[in-house]
Scaffold this motif. Structure first.
Motif: not given
Length: 305
Positions: A77-84
């Motif tokens: 991925v090229d960015n990360y998200w809190m819900p993950d």
């Protein structure tokens, strides 16, 4: 180099579409729930070794490398998200705890995750400890256009290779960087951490360079605005007793320069039905490195209360 008192073992666990690296100490027990330790931004599970060594009693301890950190892959991925992170933690608890509520500890980014998780899945948390996981300054809706634009710009910079992490000629360079970032970190602990925090990789011009085990995509800002009303709703849904631990150095004030203060953070904590605050003297943001015995004692006293 620092000599670990309690040996850990590593294993890889399938979590959604990833192979999660998990470090374990001790053995599962029917008498006690797992003690789950979740690290912060640009950190790794091995970072908890000093606290585990300082525990007065043997516990089954579970500490995972978050996605894109340490030995856990990021999933291209090229960015990360809190819900993950919330979903990943749920998968991990399925594997290591089943239906048993756990004692859950998080530091910094990990502290923010466990606070949210305890509001989403209150039945899965027996006791909750947050080490310097302060959350973010409240943002306003009219900041959304600029924020989305900055997110896109940073993605482009990442894909152009402009956001790479620094590399070092040897593991000793990593240790020096850790000590520069945290002046309280002793040489023996810095050397031990550096060997777990980084890896040597072949360099195009020959030899190898040591790189931090973290995906540069973690440097991308979150496109979505931080919503204080949503955060407070999650805090209000927490049913586990909470111990919020902060260091004597006001890292929050150093980061935000008055835009977000400890007083504001303490006001937010009032939404948690059962919360108390503890302070660790002579410590900075990496308080689990600076004063591991004090942190371990606070955790154990709280879990047994």
């Amino acid at each position: 180099m620092y000599q670990a008192l309690r040996a850990s073992r590593s294993e890889f666990v399938p979590v959604r579409n990833l192979s999660y690296h998990v470090r374990l100490w001790g053995e599962p027990s029917a008498a006690r729930p797992p003690l789950v330790l979740m690290h912060g931004w640009m950190d790794v599970a091995a970072s908890w070794q000093f606290v585990v060594d300082a525990l007065a009693e043997e516990r089954f301890v579970v500490a995972a490398d978050w996605r894109g950190f340490g030995l856990t892959e990021g999933g291209r991925v090229d960015n990360y998200w809190m819900p993950d992170y919330l979903a990943d933690l749920d998968w991990l608890l399925d594997h290591y705890a089943g239906d048993v509520p756990v004692d859950l500890v998080g530091h910094s980014m990990g502290g923010n995750v466990v606070m949210q998780y305890a509001g989403v899945r209150p039945q899965r948390v027996r006791r909750l400890v947050n080490l310097e996981g302060f959350g973010m300054p409240a943002l306003k809706p009219d900041q959304a256009p600029e924020r989305f634009g900055k997110w896109i710009d940073e993605l482009k910079r990442l894909h152009r290779g402009e956001m790479a992490l620094a590399s070092y000629s040897g593991v000793e360079g990593v240790a020096r960087r850790l000590m520069k970032t945290n002046p309280r970190l002793t040489q023996d602990k810095a050397d031990w951490l550096a060997a777990h925090w980084s890896a040597g990789r072949p360099h195009p011009e020959g030899g190898e360079r040591w790189e931090i085990l973290g995906d540069p995509a973690h440097k991308i800002i979150n496109a979505n605005l931080f919503r204080l009303d949503e955060m407070l709703a999650l805090y209000a849904a927490i049913t586990a007793p909470l111990l919020a631990v902060e260091a004597s150095d006001d890292s929050l004030g150093q980061w935000w320069k008055g835009r977000y203060t400890l007083d504001e953070y303490h006001e937010r904590l009032k939404k948690v039905p059962d919360a108390r605050i503890a302070r660790v003297e002579d410590a900075g943001h990496m308080l689990h490195h600076d004063q591991p015995a004090r942190v371990a004692g606070l955790i154990e006293d709280f879990l047994s209360s």
